[in-house]
Design a protein around this motif. Structure first.
Motif, PDB file in Angstrom:
ATOM      1  N   ILE A 130     -11.460  14.163  10.264  1.00  9.86           N
ATOM      2  CA  ILE A 130     -11.156  12.978  11.075  1.00  9.86           C
ATOM      3  C   ILE A 130     -11.718  11.722  10.413  1.00  9.86           C
ATOM      4  CG2 ILE A 130     -13.198  13.279  12.537  1.00  9.86           C
ATOM      5  CD1 ILE A 130     -11.438  12.262  14.883  1.00  9.86           C
ATOM      6  N   GLN A 131     -10.906  10.668  10.436  1.00  9.91           N
ATOM      7  CA  GLN A 131     -11.325   9.371   9.905  1.00  9.91           C
ATOM      8  C   GLN A 131     -10.959   8.293  10.925  1.00  9.91           C
ATOM      9  OE1 GLN A 131     -12.842   8.531   6.790  1.00  9.91           O
ATOM     10  NE2 GLN A 131     -13.212  10.741   6.695  1.00  9.91           N
ATOM     11  N   PHE A 132     -11.890   7.357  11.169  1.00  3.28           N
ATOM     12  CA  PHE A 132     -11.694   6.260  12.121  1.00  3.28           C
ATOM     13  C   PHE A 132     -11.541   4.942  11.380  1.00  3.28           C
ATOM     14  CE2 PHE A 132     -13.576   9.374  14.896  1.00  3.28           C
ATOM     15  CZ  PHE A 132     -13.006   9.111  16.132  1.00  3.28           C
ATOM     16  N   GLY A 173      -7.515  -1.302   9.236  1.00  7.61           N
ATOM     17  CA  GLY A 173      -8.961  -1.397   9.138  1.00  7.61           C
ATOM     18  C   GLY A 173      -9.525  -0.399   8.148  1.00  7.61           C
ATOM     19  N   THR A 174     -10.820  -0.527   7.907  1.00  7.74           N
ATOM     20  CA  THR A 174     -11.527   0.338   6.962  1.00  7.74           C
ATOM     21  C   THR A 174     -12.557   1.153   7.720  1.00  7.74           C
ATOM     22  OG1 THR A 174     -11.227  -1.300   5.216  1.00  7.74           O
ATOM     23  CG2 THR A 174     -12.924   0.370   4.849  1.00  7.74           C
ATOM     24  N   TRP A 201       2.359   3.941   6.269  1.00 11.56           N
ATOM     25  CA  TRP A 201       0.898   3.913   6.329  1.00 11.56           C
ATOM     26  C   TRP A 201       0.401   3.958   4.893  1.00 11.56           C
ATOM     27  CZ3 TRP A 201       1.884   8.597   9.806  1.00 11.56           C
ATOM     28  CH2 TRP A 201       2.221   8.178  11.099  1.00 11.56           C
ATOM     29  N   VAL A 202      -0.489   3.044   4.549  1.00  9.87           N
ATOM     30  CA  VAL A 202      -1.050   2.983   3.201  1.00  9.87           C
ATOM     31  C   VAL A 202      -2.558   3.226   3.307  1.00  9.87           C
ATOM     32  CG1 VAL A 202      -1.358   1.599   1.124  1.00  9.87           C
ATOM     33  CG2 VAL A 202       0.733   1.333   2.498  1.00  9.87           C
ATOM     34  N   LEU A 203      -3.016   4.307   2.702  1.00  9.02           N
ATOM     35  CA  LEU A 203      -4.440   4.647   2.690  1.00  9.02           C
ATOM     36  C   LEU A 203      -4.997   4.391   1.302  1.00  9.02           C
ATOM     37  CD1 LEU A 203      -4.053   7.965   4.644  1.00  9.02           C
ATOM     38  CD2 LEU A 203      -5.268   5.972   5.469  1.00  9.02           C
ATOM     39  N   LYS A 259      -9.480   2.840   3.638  1.00 12.08           N
ATOM     40  CA  LYS A 259      -8.811   1.734   4.319  1.00 12.08           C
ATOM     41  C   LYS A 259      -7.416   2.183   4.736  1.00 12.08           C
ATOM     42  CE  LYS A 259      -7.621  -1.866   1.851  1.00 12.08           C
ATOM     43  NZ  LYS A 259      -7.705  -3.136   1.103  1.00 12.08           N
ATOM     44  N   LEU A 260      -7.042   1.873   5.976  1.00 15.99           N
ATOM     45  CA  LEU A 260      -5.690   2.138   6.484  1.00 15.99           C
ATOM     46  C   LEU A 260      -4.995   0.806   6.714  1.00 15.99           C
ATOM     47  CD1 LEU A 260      -3.418   3.846   7.893  1.00 15.99           C
ATOM     48  CD2 LEU A 260      -4.703   3.495  10.023  1.00 15.99           C
ATOM     49  N   LYS A 261      -3.807   0.644   6.129  1.00 14.88           N
ATOM     50  CA  LYS A 261      -2.979  -0.541   6.376  1.00 14.88           C
ATOM     51  C   LYS A 261      -1.587  -0.092   6.800  1.00 14.88           C
ATOM     52  CE  LYS A 261      -5.683  -4.053   5.540  1.00 14.88           C
ATOM     53  NZ  LYS A 261      -5.864  -5.202   6.425  1.00 14.88           N
ATOM     54  N   HIS A 262      -0.951  -0.914   7.613  1.00 16.48           N
ATOM     55  CA  HIS A 262       0.404  -0.651   8.089  1.00 16.48           C
ATOM     56  C   HIS A 262       1.340  -1.624   7.380  1.00 16.48           C
ATOM     57  CE1 HIS A 262      -2.243   0.887  11.216  1.00 16.48           C
ATOM     58  NE2 HIS A 262      -1.244   1.656  11.624  1.00 16.48           N
ATOM     59  N   ASP A 263       2.208  -1.092   6.537  1.00 14.74           N
ATOM     60  CA  ASP A 263       3.171  -1.902   5.796  1.00 14.74           C
ATOM     61  C   ASP A 263       4.490  -1.865   6.567  1.00 14.74           C
ATOM     62  OD1 ASP A 263       5.405  -2.389   3.856  1.00 14.74           O
ATOM     63  OD2 ASP A 263       3.739  -2.653   2.457  1.00 14.74           O
ATOM     64  N   HIS A 264       4.910  -3.019   7.092  1.00 16.09           N
ATOM     65  CA  HIS A 264       6.152  -3.096   7.870  1.00 16.09           C
ATOM     66  C   HIS A 264       7.171  -3.940   7.115  1.00 16.09           C
ATOM     67  CE1 HIS A 264       5.001  -1.351  11.861  1.00 16.09           C
ATOM     68  NE2 HIS A 264       3.817  -1.489  11.299  1.00 16.09           N
ATOM     69  N   ARG A 265       8.388  -3.409   6.978  1.00 17.25           N
ATOM     70  CA  ARG A 265       9.456  -4.089   6.226  1.00 17.25           C
ATOM     71  C   ARG A 265      10.729  -4.170   7.057  1.00 17.25           C
ATOM     72  NH1 ARG A 265       8.067  -4.589   0.568  1.00 17.25           N
ATOM     73  NH2 ARG A 265       5.874  -3.984   0.511  1.00 17.25           N
ATOM     74  N   HIS A 266      11.567  -5.153   6.690  1.00 15.60           N
ATOM     75  CA  HIS A 266      12.911  -5.245   7.240  1.00 15.60           C
ATOM     76  C   HIS A 266      13.828  -4.394   6.372  1.00 15.60           C
ATOM     77  CE1 HIS A 266      11.807  -8.343  10.084  1.00 15.60           C
ATOM     78  NE2 HIS A 266      11.196  -9.008   9.108  1.00 15.60           N
TER      79      HIS A 266
END
Length: 194
Positions: A130-132, A120-121, A89-91, A100-107
């Motif tokens: 709490i953050q949405f 999303g942001t 998870w990258v905030l 902003k929350l992003k999901h970094d997925h790797r092999h």
């Protein structure tokens, strides 16, 4: 009669003035949330699925979050699922106090998964606990069925909870991490360097 009306008006003006001053001196919820999350930097915690069933992909696996880095405006939190170290998870703190929350997925070889960088942001500064994060356009373009996704993170003195709900769908993902007990730090997540 006029004296009591004047006193009431003065009382309302005084209350209004103090309320306005309190609001301007109060830091945005996102700032307090960010500061509290940053205090966990370098620490790892075990979690559990709430309302889990055997159909859940995380069922029966050890779940560990590691607040790995806390740079200026960016916090990375690898989410380890058993021996799978593909998720981070990258905030990022955006202008105007939005997160902003992003999901970094790797092999395992470090290359990016076909489905990565979704999230999303926050639409406002939120609250300190709490953050949405409603799905953004990049997510909608990448995963059309995720256009109605809403992620949220709750954070207090004892727990961090990662949540996902898709609007008009009864399925929810809720993983709660116990912040009262640190655990051993997992291996470096796939695609990241020490």
């Amino acid at each position: 009669m006029k004296k009591s009306t004047l006193l009431i008006i003065l009382l309302f003006i005084t209350i209004y003035t103090y309320a306005q001053r309190d609001q301007t001196n109060q830091e945005p919820g996102s700032t307090a949330f960010w500061e509290n999350l940053s205090k966990l930097c370098g620490k790892s915690f075990e979690g559990e699925m709430l309302n889990a069933s055997e159909k859940d992909q995380f069922y029966g696996k050890k779940l560990v979050m590691h607040v790995r880095t806390c740079e200026d405006g960016k916090i990375t939190i690898p989410f380890h699922v058993g021996d799978d170290h593909s998720r981070t998870w990258v905030l990022t703190m955006e202008e105007g106090g939005m997160i902003k929350l992003k999901h970094d997925h790797r092999h395992e070889d470090g290359s990016e998964d076909r489905i990565t960088q979704y999230g999303g942001t926050s639409s406002n500064s939120g609250m300190s606990k709490i953050q949405f994060f409603p799905a953004d356009q990049e997510t909608t373009d990448l995963i059309p069925y995720a256009a109605t996704n809403v992620w949220w993170i709750t954070l207090d003195e004892t727990s961090f909870t990662y949540n996902l709900r898709r609007i008009n769908n009864d399925t929810a993902i809720n993983v709660k991490f116990d912040l009262t007990k640190e655990v051993e730090t997992p291996p470096t997540p796939w695609g990241w360097e020490d």
